[in-house]
Design a protein around this motif. Structure first.
Motif, mmCIF file in Angstrom:
data_model
loop_
_atom_site.group_PDB
_atom_site.id
_atom_site.type_symbol
_atom_site.label_atom_id
_atom_site.label_comp_id
_atom_site.label_asym_id
_atom_site.label_seq_id
_atom_site.Cartn_x
_atom_site.Cartn_y
_atom_site.Cartn_z
ATOM 1 N N LEU A 1 0.995 -1.035 0.210
ATOM 2 C CA LEU A 1 -0.141 -0.024 -0.066
ATOM 3 C C LEU A 1 0.533 0.894 -0.067
ATOM 4 O O LEU A 1 1.695 1.304 0.595
ATOM 5 C CB LEU A 1 -0.485 -0.186 0.624
ATOM 6 N N ILE A 2 0.370 2.656 -1.226
ATOM 7 C CA ILE A 2 1.479 3.296 -1.120
ATOM 8 C C ILE A 2 0.099 4.608 -0.789
ATOM 9 O O ILE A 2 -0.645 4.429 -1.561
ATOM 10 C CB ILE A 2 1.733 3.952 -2.407
ATOM 11 N N PHE A 3 0.677 5.682 0.022
ATOM 12 C CA PHE A 3 -0.053 6.755 -0.052
ATOM 13 C C PHE A 3 0.599 8.192 -1.088
ATOM 14 O O PHE A 3 2.198 8.370 -1.244
ATOM 15 C CB PHE A 3 0.562 7.576 1.613
ATOM 16 N N ALA A 4 0.052 8.761 -2.240
ATOM 17 C CA ALA A 4 0.185 8.791 -3.119
ATOM 18 C C ALA A 4 -0.569 10.687 -2.289
ATOM 19 O O ALA A 4 -1.399 10.385 -3.845
ATOM 20 C CB ALA A 4 0.725 9.028 -4.055
ATOM 21 N N ASN A 5 0.111 11.996 -2.310
ATOM 22 C CA ASN A 5 -0.934 12.871 -1.737
ATOM 23 C C ASN A 5 -0.524 14.371 -2.608
ATOM 24 O O ASN A 5 -1.526 14.769 -2.384
ATOM 25 C CB ASN A 5 -1.091 13.422 -0.159
ATOM 26 N N THR A 6 0.328 13.821 -3.853
ATOM 27 C CA THR A 6 0.234 15.418 -3.966
ATOM 28 C C THR A 6 0.753 14.305 -5.320
ATOM 29 O O THR A 6 1.868 13.148 -5.816
ATOM 30 C CB THR A 6 1.879 16.109 -3.995
ATOM 31 N N PRO A 7 1.633 15.390 -6.579
ATOM 32 C CA PRO A 7 1.351 14.500 -7.660
ATOM 33 C C PRO A 7 3.275 14.454 -7.653
ATOM 34 O O PRO A 7 3.396 13.427 -8.163
ATOM 35 C CB PRO A 7 1.591 15.733 -9.674
ATOM 36 N N ALA A 8 4.615 15.000 -6.548
ATOM 37 C CA ALA A 8 5.098 14.842 -6.374
ATOM 38 C C ALA A 8 5.510 12.959 -5.810
ATOM 39 O O ALA A 8 6.429 12.487 -6.699
ATOM 40 C CB ALA A 8 6.717 15.237 -5.119
ATOM 41 N N HIS A 9 4.247 13.433 -5.174
ATOM 42 C CA HIS A 9 4.912 11.615 -4.369
ATOM 43 C C HIS A 9 4.548 10.801 -5.703
ATOM 44 O O HIS A 9 5.040 9.366 -4.918
ATOM 45 C CB HIS A 9 3.375 11.466 -3.335
ATOM 46 N N VAL A 10 2.937 10.623 -6.817
ATOM 47 C CA VAL A 10 3.459 9.964 -7.732
ATOM 48 C C VAL A 10 4.625 9.689 -8.754
ATOM 49 O O VAL A 10 5.026 8.437 -8.791
ATOM 50 C CB VAL A 10 2.428 10.124 -9.481
ATOM 51 N N HIS A 11 5.254 10.915 -8.425
ATOM 52 C CA HIS A 11 6.234 10.780 -9.880
ATOM 53 C C HIS A 11 7.856 9.793 -8.656
ATOM 54 O O HIS A 11 8.141 9.311 -9.070
ATOM 55 C CB HIS A 11 6.716 11.943 -9.682
ATOM 56 N N LEU A 12 7.704 10.247 -7.303
ATOM 57 C CA LEU A 12 8.371 9.351 -7.012
ATOM 58 C C LEU A 12 8.108 7.360 -6.846
ATOM 59 O O LEU A 12 9.232 6.953 -6.450
ATOM 60 C CB LEU A 12 8.350 9.557 -4.908
ATOM 61 N N TYR A 13 6.850 7.198 -6.634
ATOM 62 C CA TYR A 13 6.110 6.089 -6.133
ATOM 63 C C TYR A 13 6.798 5.236 -8.393
ATOM 64 O O TYR A 13 6.490 3.710 -8.281
ATOM 65 C CB TYR A 13 5.336 5.290 -5.802
ATOM 66 N N ARG A 14 6.565 5.738 -8.970
ATOM 67 C CA ARG A 14 5.539 5.604 -10.156
ATOM 68 C C ARG A 14 6.950 4.074 -10.627
ATOM 69 O O ARG A 14 5.974 3.604 -11.004
ATOM 70 C CB ARG A 14 5.470 6.424 -11.045
ATOM 71 N N HIS A 15 8.193 4.340 -10.616
ATOM 72 C CA HIS A 15 8.397 3.736 -11.282
ATOM 73 C C HIS A 15 8.869 2.246 -10.669
ATOM 74 O O HIS A 15 8.512 1.142 -10.273
ATOM 75 C CB HIS A 15 9.736 4.104 -11.747
ATOM 76 N N ALA A 16 8.788 2.433 -9.207
ATOM 77 C CA ALA A 16 8.421 1.311 -8.031
ATOM 78 C C ALA A 16 7.219 0.460 -8.536
ATOM 79 O O ALA A 16 7.459 -0.756 -8.579
ATOM 80 C CB ALA A 16 8.858 1.870 -6.620
#
Length: 372
Positions: free
Chosen positions: A4-19
């Motif tokens: 389970l991953i939390f992405a609360n901002t656009p920056a969080h999406v980029h942080l986790y998208r490749h992972a």
């Protein structure tokens, strides 16, 4: 595994998208919990990530009290979604990840940076099994806090994972050799932005007029407040997923927001940040200034004049690219590290030797920061 991953901002999406992509390819079940804020869900859709929204961030809620009330209304949804998903490990930050880890009794991994304020750290630190942050940050958050050489943005801008879209100039409508600048105006509506001020309306107009004498100017206005029809600038209107490609091709990035300045610097694009009323000292910017990949200014006139100076300097682009090649390639590929930490359920002792070597206890790299 169920991650389970939390992405609360656009920056969080980029942080986790490749992972997320890597974990799904390996057969793991991944869910991203998110809120409707700026272009966050638009990015999740673009990258095809599995997500469910737990609420919406009201950009008009700028006071800490209003944001706290908003958060309170979202916690029930987070609990329901977490119980339904039954994660084996939780990634995120702040009270969101802390709550999910508590109700699921799953190990909780926090990925933090040097943001101001204490709320996110205070709310989540007691519930974390593992805290990861760039070594350049100034905090020491206990025995489970480990640091790595790099930035959160290395998860998507490290040379090993980032390739510029060669068609971005065509998308923007600029010629192959046409210089352009990207100007980003912050909405300043996040919790840690409460009470801060960036460029004034008069400064925004003056900046655009001055820069447009040298290059084509694209404006990304997070608050959607500016009317550009009578100004010599174009709105940046590409899909938000292409912003890093546009930054990589730009001659200059100038902003009163932090993340995009960090990103531009790591891409080797001359990056200038106007601090406005933000007097917080960020370890990330201090490091980027040290290696010559970003510059910060307290005075509007100073940042404007430096921007004009760089645009008149034909060698600026090559200097920044040379610094990027020298510095960024040696940083940690954070995507690889996040994947391994997820597959180890946050147990750093289970990592292979090279990954363990990339992490150090925060207490071994700095003295506790008690300044807030």
């Amino acid at each position: 595994m169920r991650i389970l991953i939390f992405a609360n901002t656009p920056a969080h999406v980029h942080l986790y998208r490749h992972a997320v992509d890597r974990l799904e390819e390996a057969g793991h079940d991944v869910l991203v919990l998110t809120r409707e804020y700026a272009c966050t869900t638009e990015l999740l859709e673009f990258f095809g990530l599995p997500y469910r929204p737990y609420g919406e961030h009201d950009v008009a809620a700028t006071s800490k009290l209003a944001i706290g009330r908003e958060l309170g209304g979202q916690l029930g949804t987070i609990v329901r979604e977490t119980v339904r998903f039954r994660p084996d490990v939780v990634f995120g930050r702040g009270p969101y990840a802390a709550l999910a880890g508590t109700v699921s009794r799953a190990p909780t991994v926090l990925v933090l940076d040097d943001e101001p304020g204490e709320f996110n750290h205070t709310a989540s630190r007691p519930f974390a099994d593992c805290i990861l942050s760039p070594r350049v940050t100034r905090r020491e958050l206990g025995a489970d806090h480990y640091t790595f050489d790099g930035f959160k943005e290395c998860a998507y801008l490290h040379p090993a994972v980032f390739d510029v879209d060669g068609a971005v100039r065509e998308y923007l409508g600029v010629d192959p050799d046409e210089p352009y600048a990207l100007v980003r105006f912050n909405a300043l509506d996040a919790l840690h932005d409460a009470g801060l001020e960036g460029f004034t309306g008069r400064q925004r107009r003056d900046l655009i007029e001055r820069l447009s004498d040298r290059v084509t100017v694209f404006v990304s206005d997070e608050g959607n407040e500016m009317d550009l029809r009578e100004l010599p600038a174009r709105p940046y209107d590409l899909h938000p997923a292409l912003i890093h490609d546009a930054m990589a091709e730009a001659s200059l990035l100038l902003a009163d927001t932090g993340t995009m300045v960090t990103e531009a610097g790591l891409l080797g694009t001359p990056a200038l940040r106007y601090r406005g009323t933000d007097d917080h000292e960020y370890g990330e910017f201090r490091e980027l200034e040290r290696v010559g990949l970003a510059e910060q200014f307290d005075s509007y006139e100073a940042v404007r004049d430096r921007a004009l100076e760089l645009l008149a300097d034909d060698s600026a682009d090559e200097r920044w690219q040379r610094r990027r090649r020298t510095y960024v390639g040696d940083l940690v590929n954070l995507t690889e590290l996040l994947v391994e930490v997820a597959e180890a359920s946050g147990d750093l002792e289970a990592l292979d030797r090279s990954s363990r070597a990339a992490l150090r206890p925060a207490s071994a790299t700095r003295s506790p920061d008690t300044s807030g």
